[in-house]
Every structure is written in C-alpha cells, then in structure tokens.
Design a protein around this motif. Structure first.
Motif, PDB file in Angstrom:
ATOM      1  N   GLY A  59      -2.882   7.491  -1.285  1.00  0.00           N
ATOM      2  CA  GLY A  59      -4.370   7.233   0.074  1.00  0.00           C
ATOM      3  C   GLY A  59      -4.025   7.274   1.241  1.00  0.00           C
ATOM      4  N   ASP A  60      -4.117   8.629   1.808  1.00  0.00           N
ATOM      5  CA  ASP A  60      -4.472   8.661   3.348  1.00  0.00           C
ATOM      6  C   ASP A  60      -6.335   8.863   3.222  1.00  0.00           C
ATOM      7  OD1 ASP A  60      -5.583   9.664   5.505  1.00  0.00           O
ATOM      8  OD2 ASP A  60      -3.961  11.268   5.161  1.00  0.00           O
ATOM      9  N   THR A  78       2.081   7.900  11.990  1.00  0.00           N
ATOM     10  CA  THR A  78       0.391   6.595  12.573  1.00  0.00           C
ATOM     11  C   THR A  78       1.041   5.739  13.847  1.00  0.00           C
ATOM     12  OG1 THR A  78       2.320   4.786  11.067  1.00  0.00           O
ATOM     13  CG2 THR A  78      -0.302   5.580  10.262  1.00  0.00           C
ATOM     14  N   ARG A 138      -1.383   7.464  16.646  1.00  0.00           N
ATOM     15  CA  ARG A 138      -2.521   7.462  16.841  1.00  0.00           C
ATOM     16  C   ARG A 138      -2.677   7.099  18.480  1.00  0.00           C
ATOM     17  NH1 ARG A 138      -7.154   6.485  17.913  1.00  0.00           N
ATOM     18  NH2 ARG A 138      -8.185   5.870  17.229  1.00  0.00           N
ATOM     19  N   ARG A 172      -8.374   9.816   5.293  1.00  0.00           N
ATOM     20  CA  ARG A 172      -8.909  11.734   6.244  1.00  0.00           C
ATOM     21  C   ARG A 172      -9.274  12.544   4.390  1.00  0.00           C
ATOM     22  NH1 ARG A 172      -5.628  13.789   9.292  1.00  0.00           N
ATOM     23  NH2 ARG A 172      -3.550  12.626   7.875  1.00  0.00           N
ATOM     24  N   ASN A 223      -6.487   4.196   8.327  1.00  0.00           N
ATOM     25  CA  ASN A 223      -4.742   4.021   7.743  1.00  0.00           C
ATOM     26  C   ASN A 223      -3.626   3.522   8.779  1.00  0.00           C
ATOM     27  OD1 ASN A 223      -6.057   6.297   5.646  1.00  0.00           O
ATOM     28  ND2 ASN A 223      -5.165   8.295   7.142  1.00  0.00           N
ATOM     29  N   VAL A 224      -4.316   3.530   9.485  1.00  0.00           N
ATOM     30  CA  VAL A 224      -2.850   2.103  10.653  1.00  0.00           C
ATOM     31  C   VAL A 224      -3.590   1.408  10.044  1.00  0.00           C
ATOM     32  CG1 VAL A 224      -2.760   1.244  12.352  1.00  0.00           C
ATOM     33  CG2 VAL A 224      -3.191   4.315  12.442  1.00  0.00           C
ATOM     34  N   MET A 267      -4.023   0.281   7.075  1.00  0.00           N
ATOM     35  CA  MET A 267      -3.635  -0.255   5.722  1.00  0.00           C
ATOM     36  C   MET A 267      -2.156   0.190   5.320  1.00  0.00           C
ATOM     37  SD  MET A 267      -6.384   1.217   3.090  1.00  0.00           S
ATOM     38  CE  MET A 267      -5.451   0.084   2.080  1.00  0.00           C
ATOM     39  N   PHE A 304       0.823  -1.572   0.909  1.00  0.00           N
ATOM     40  CA  PHE A 304       0.153  -0.017  -0.531  1.00  0.00           C
ATOM     41  C   PHE A 304       0.754   1.322  -0.054  1.00  0.00           C
ATOM     42  CE2 PHE A 304      -2.120   2.968   2.498  1.00  0.00           C
ATOM     43  CZ  PHE A 304      -3.240   3.175   1.620  1.00  0.00           C
ATOM     44  N   TRP A 336      -9.177   7.610  10.183  1.00  0.00           N
ATOM     45  CA  TRP A 336      -8.331   7.472  10.440  1.00  0.00           C
ATOM     46  C   TRP A 336      -7.235   6.235  11.223  1.00  0.00           C
ATOM     47  CZ3 TRP A 336      -2.754   8.846  11.199  1.00  0.00           C
ATOM     48  CH2 TRP A 336      -2.232   9.132  12.732  1.00  0.00           C
ATOM     49  N   ASP A 337      -8.190   4.804  11.821  1.00  0.00           N
ATOM     50  CA  ASP A 337      -7.583   3.417  12.491  1.00  0.00           C
ATOM     51  C   ASP A 337      -7.240   2.976  10.770  1.00  0.00           C
ATOM     52  OD1 ASP A 337      -7.861   4.436  14.790  1.00  0.00           O
ATOM     53  OD2 ASP A 337      -9.460   3.519  15.278  1.00  0.00           O
ATOM     54  N   PHE A 383     -16.455   8.208   8.667  1.00  0.00           N
ATOM     55  CA  PHE A 383     -14.960   9.315   8.601  1.00  0.00           C
ATOM     56  C   PHE A 383     -14.432   9.503  10.310  1.00  0.00           C
ATOM     57  CE2 PHE A 383     -14.312  13.756   7.781  1.00  0.00           C
ATOM     58  CZ  PHE A 383     -12.962  14.503   7.203  1.00  0.00           C
TER      59      PHE A 383
END
Ligand SMILES: Nc1ncnc2c1ncn2[C@@H]1O[C@H](COP(=O)(O)OP(=O)(O)O)[C@@H](O)[C@H]1O
Ligand SMILES: [Mg+2]
Lengths: 252, 341
Positions: free
Chosen positions: B282-283, A98, A101, B285, B223-224, B226, A88, B220-221, B216
């Motif tokens: 790919g972000d 990240t 987080r 958000r 993203n993490v 992925m 990705f 953020w999760d 939405f």
C-alpha cells in the motif's frame, strides 16, 4: 522545552470536557491520571493542536501554539495515540517512517532510514521491521507507535495510556524507556491508569476529575487515600514498599 | 542480532523489488501495445504493420494503422492509466477500497452532460458538455465537505447522493427521447474508444501528465493519513482535510477529462489499483505509478479483445471491462487476505 497551559476549555458539541486547565510543565516526566472520561485524552490532543480549544492558550517556550504551523508543532511534539486502530496493512518500517514526515518533503535520505532502524533497535523491534503492522500483538503495536514518535525526534512526547495493552514486563520496559528519555532532556507527558506505575516513574502527577485538575504535585502528595477516594470513589490503602508507594484497594 | 544498516538494507531491497515490479509492468505495456497494433478486423501482416509505422505510407493500410489503430491504442493506454491513477488515489484518501471517482458521482454527471448534448445540442458538444457537468458533483461535494468536515464518510455519502440524482435526470431525459438518441446515449454511457483520434490524444495526455505529477507529489501525505489516521496525521504535520480536498479535486478533474472523451468505462479504476496493491503493498509512492501503468495495460488488453473477439464487429470496451471486471473483482474478494485491503 516548557509548556504553559492557561485556562484551557474544550467542548464536544457543547458538552464541556475540559473546564479551565492551567499547568506549567518543564523538562520532566509528568503522569496524568484520572477516571475514564475525566478529560486526559482531550487534554493531550489540545496540547498538540489535534483539537482546537474553545478558550485558553497552550504556550510552547513562550509561543502560542496557534501561531505555529502543524508542521512546526510536529517537529517539537510527538503524539502516541491510545487506540491502535487501522485495518490498512503497512510494514512496521513504513509505520515508523511516517514519523519522519515533518522533516521530509518527498524523498528520504539514508539518514532518515537509519534513524528509523535506530529507533526500532532501541525498542527491540528490529526483527519485526518487515512484518505487517497488523500481524503484531497489541503490545508490540503500541511499541511501534512509540517508535514512530521517537523517529519524530520531538522534544516533547505526549502518550495516551501507552501501557494499557502491555504485560507487566513490557509495561516496566516502556516506562523505563520513557524515564531514560527524560534524562536526555525529553519532556514526557503520559496519560496512565495505573497509579502504581505513575507513582513509581513520574516526577509529578496531575490527577484529573470531570475536566478539571483535582490535584497536582509529587506522587507522594497526589496519590493519597483521601484523593483517590474523592476522585475515584474507592477506598484504598497506600503502602510503602522499598520506598515505592503502592496502592491497594480495600474491600468494601 | 540485526545491525542498523541491516534493517536499512532490508528495506531498500524491499523497495527495489517494487521498482522492478513497476518496470515489469511498463515492459508488458510496451509489449502489449506492440502486439495490439498488429491486430484488428482489417488483417495486415505483422511485419507490414511495422514497416507502415516507420514509413507512413498514404495507403489504405497506412491510414488504418495511423488514424485508427495507433490513436485508439494510445487512447486506451491514456484512459486506463488516468482512471486507475484517479481510482488509486480516491481509494486512499477516502480510506475505502470501493471508492472510485465514479463513487463521487462523476460518471453519472458526465453521462447526463453527454445526454443533454446528444439530445439538444448536437454531437459536437458531447465532450465539453460532459466535462462541464461532471464537475458539478465535485463542487457540490466540496461545498458539503466545507460545511460538514471533509471526512471519508461525508464525501462518499455525498457522492452516492450525486450519483443517484444525475442518473435519475438522465433516465428521465432518455424516457422522452427517440430510440436513435437513446441508443447513442446508452453507447456513450457504456464507454467506448471508437471515437479515439489524434485530436483527443493531446488534451487527455496533458491532463494525465499534469494530474499524475500533482497526485504523485502528495503520495507521501496519503501514506501518512492511511497509516496513522486523521488525528495522528495532524500530529505528524499533515492536514488531512486539506489533503483530501486537493486529491479529490485533482482525481475528479482527471476522470472528468477522460470520460468526456470515452464515456464511463467501468472497473479499471477499481480493479487495477487492487491488483497492484496485492502485488506491491500500500505504499503510495510505488502504488500510484504501478496502478497507473497497470490501468493502461488492463484497458489496452480489454480494448484489444473488444476489437478482435467478434471481428469484424467491434464491441464497446466498456462491455469487456465490465464482463472481465465483475468476475475478477469477485475473485479478488474471495482471496483477499484481510477484511478490506
Ligand atoms: N469525540 C467525542 N465526542 C463527544 N464527546 C467526547 C468525545 N471524546 C470524548 N468525549 C467526552 O469528553 C469527556 C472526556 O473524554 P476523554 O478526554 O476521552 O477522557 P479520558 O481520556 O480521561 O478517558 C468524556 O465525557 C467523553 O465522553
Ligand atoms: Mg482516554
């Protein structure tokens, strides 16, 4: 922070991978060595609840990690995986972000962004900040993952063979960095194959064999030709160069 | 030598660029709606349409604009947005660029629900029946995920199994049905906005608004998981399995609430997120709002073509999305930069 591990056992589908591990870890640089398949990765994963052990406990400053939420653990323990996987595409900056987080509900503050660029600078990665992660070399990717764990601001760092993909210069650089972190009160626990590097930098070494701890102690006491023969089945000579211990294989 | 603040600024500039892209898509969407309302098989002059929109006259032309064109345009935007929104999220949590809510069997289950209603209950029951049955695969997949772990592979394979089972049952029903009913079922399966009405706008828009916000909130999760993968995501405080189940449930609900009104309109949920990903990365958000708006734009454009290309015949929009979507997808595959994404 102190970690106590007691009688830790783990099985993959009924096949034991850890067979009763007990260690006390203080603020120090601890290296975990051992042949492939001896359980180093499994041990690291059990320490941050990625894997749930079958038996035994991991205590963090006296608290069982099973009583801590994943988020609470994430604020205390950073994990740097071994295989840099993922097809990705993401920017290096986004990968490191990240690591924030555990601290950010949804919206980052300027402080989070500054923390990210600060760790990128510490690791000399700032020029790559806007590069796609998967266009970096293996060694650079490895450093980005370390940067993410630093952005996490955890007091304990678990690293799985962080030097495996690096050239000699970068191996030393990463080990120096980890060493400097321990001076700032971070506990560094790293699985590593290179016995020379481990002896050079670690305060203590855990030598594993078949899911058990074979030896634990200072590099001087653990990295001996007897232990290496027993654990790896290899004849070596241990030399001393400039007060460092150096392992040299002996030809059969 | 870059300073800390330089890197931050560079990132903020990069993010600002994405916001501008999103605003551009929004602008295009408004523009496209403004043009679409003036086009149709019943020709009404450009400025007349706008005077109708302001004055609401009770003339034939007034009714055409207010009760046919405007709800149809709104429905196209809502449906396209909802499908693209659900598609973007499904691709993300299943870490598979080909995964869409349809991959999870929702479309074929909705098709079966519609077929049952058309054959046995009467057309008034099409929407509730399609909606109710399209939730069955969702619960089956959730149950399987509970037993076998909510990995992307488990969910995709379970979804494909659902897809085959529901299609087979629908085919069986159609085999014994009379030709008129078969035509209606088939029309439904292709996907069509012809039945759009003001009554349908409110529930679909409410579903879109609520689901979009819930999704939405989790971008953020997503993203993490992925970027970091499941295991490392755990060490960052994210529970990948719970996230996957939550996102899958909301995306499926959103899709079901749309397709039960429109039938299964293909390709929007697959193509819109892809195009946006190529433009802004790919972000999630940014990708989620961009895909959502772009999906609306895409379906509105396709529907406007469907209404005008063979006027006075109005084609089902599903035909256009499939005709355009197939080649467009091949083109994307040929010029993709990387193995998958
Ligand atoms: N995902 C897995 N499924 C089944 N067995 C595994 C898995 N991961 C590791 N193992 C087994 O557990 C043992 C310990 O592996 P690991 O912790 O990866 O060792 P190391 O990191 O020291 O090479 C090995 O015998 C390995 O084959
Ligand atoms: Mg390993």
């Amino acid at each position: 922070m102190r970690i106590r591990i007691r009688e830790l056992e783990f099985e993959y589908d009924g096949i034991p991978a850890l067979k009763g591990i007990s260690i006390d870890i203080n603020e120090e640089f601890l290296a975990i060595v051992g042949p492939n398949g001896s359980g180093k990765t499994t041990l690291l994963k059990c320490m941050c609840k990625i894997l749930k052990p079958k038996r035994g406990v991991v205590m963090l400053n006296g608290r069982d990690i099973n009583d801590l939420s994943q988020m609470e653990i994430a604020k205390r323990i950073g994990y740097v995986p071994q295989n840099v996987s993922g097809t990705f595409p993401a920017k290096v900056f986004e990968v490191v972000l990240t690591g924030r987080r555990p601290y950010i509900g949804w919206k980052f503050s300027r402080k989070d962004l500054e923390k990210v660029s600060e760790v990128l600078r510490v690791l000399g990665l700032e020029e790559f900040a806007m590069r796609d992660f998967d266009t970096l070399s293996g060694g650079q990717q490895q450093k980005v993952l370390i940067a993410r764990a630093l952005a996490q601001e955890a007091k304990i760092l678990l690293l799985d063979e962080p030097t495996a993909n690096l050239d000699l210069k970068h191996q030393l650089e990463v080990m120096e960095l980890l060493k400097s972190l321990t001076r700032k009160g971070v506990t560094v626990i790293t699985a590593i194959h290179d016995l020379n590097l481990a002896s050079m930098f670690a305060d203590r070494i855990v030598m594993m064999k078949d899911g058990k701890i074979f030896a634990i102690g200072t590099p001087k006491n653990v990295v001996t030709s007897d232990n290496v023969r027993a654990v790896y089945g290899v004849e070596v000579r241990v030399l001393e160069v400039d007060s460092y211990r150096v392992i040299v294989p002996v030809k059969g | 030598m870059l300073r800390v603040s330089d890197v931050v600024e560079e990132y903020e500039k990069y993010s600002l660029g994405k916001v501008l892209v999103i605003l551009t898509i929004l602008l295009l969407l408004i523009l496209a709606a403004g043009i679409a309302v003036t086009l149709g098989s019943y020709s009404i002059p450009f400025f007349k349409v706008y005077s109708i929109l302001i004055e609401h006259p009770n003339s034939v032309e007034g009714r055409i604009v207010w009760f046919l064109r405007v709800p149809r345009i709104l429905m196209a935007i809502i449906a396209g947005s909802a499908l693209a929104c659900a598609g973007a999220m499904t691709q993300g949590i299943l870490r598979n660029p080909l995964a869409t809510p349809y991959t999870l069997g929702i479309s074929s289950a909705a098709g079966l629900g519609a077929a049952i209603a058309i054959l046995y209950l009467g057309s008034y029951a099409v929407i509730p029946s399609a909606f109710a049955i399209s939730l069955i695969p969702v619960f089956v997949i959730l149950a399987i995920a509970k037993m076998r772990g909510a990995t992307p592979e488990t969910m995709i394979l379970a979804g494909i199994a659902m897809l085959y089972i529901f299609s087979a049952v629908t085919t069986l029903l159609m085999f014994f049905a009379n030709p008129e009913d078969v035509k209606e079922i088939y029309f439904w399966i292709v996907g069509d906005l012809g039945k759009a009405s003001w009554k349908a706008i409110l529930p679909t828009f409410a579903s879109l608004a609520v689901c979009f916000l819930l999704l939405f909130w989790k971008t953020w999760d997503v993203n993490v998981i992925m970027i970091a993968g499941d295991e490392t995501a755990k060490s960052l405080g994210v529970n990948p399995e719970r996230l996957r189940i939550f996102v899958m449930f909301i995306s499926s609900f959103l899709t079901a609430s749309i397709v039960s009104f429109t039938g299964t309109i293909g390709f929007v949920c697959l193509v819109a997120p892809h195009i946006c990903r190529m433009i802004i990365g790919g972000d999630y958000r940014y990708l989620l709002p961009a895909s959502t708006l772009f999906g609306g734009l895409l379906l509105l454009t396709c529907d406007t073509i469907a209404r005008t290309v063979m006027a006075p015949i109005v084609l089902p929009v599903g035909v256009i999305t499939n005709c355009l979507g197939g080649p467009m997808f091949l083109y994307l595959l040929l010029r993709r930069r990387r193995e998958y994404w």
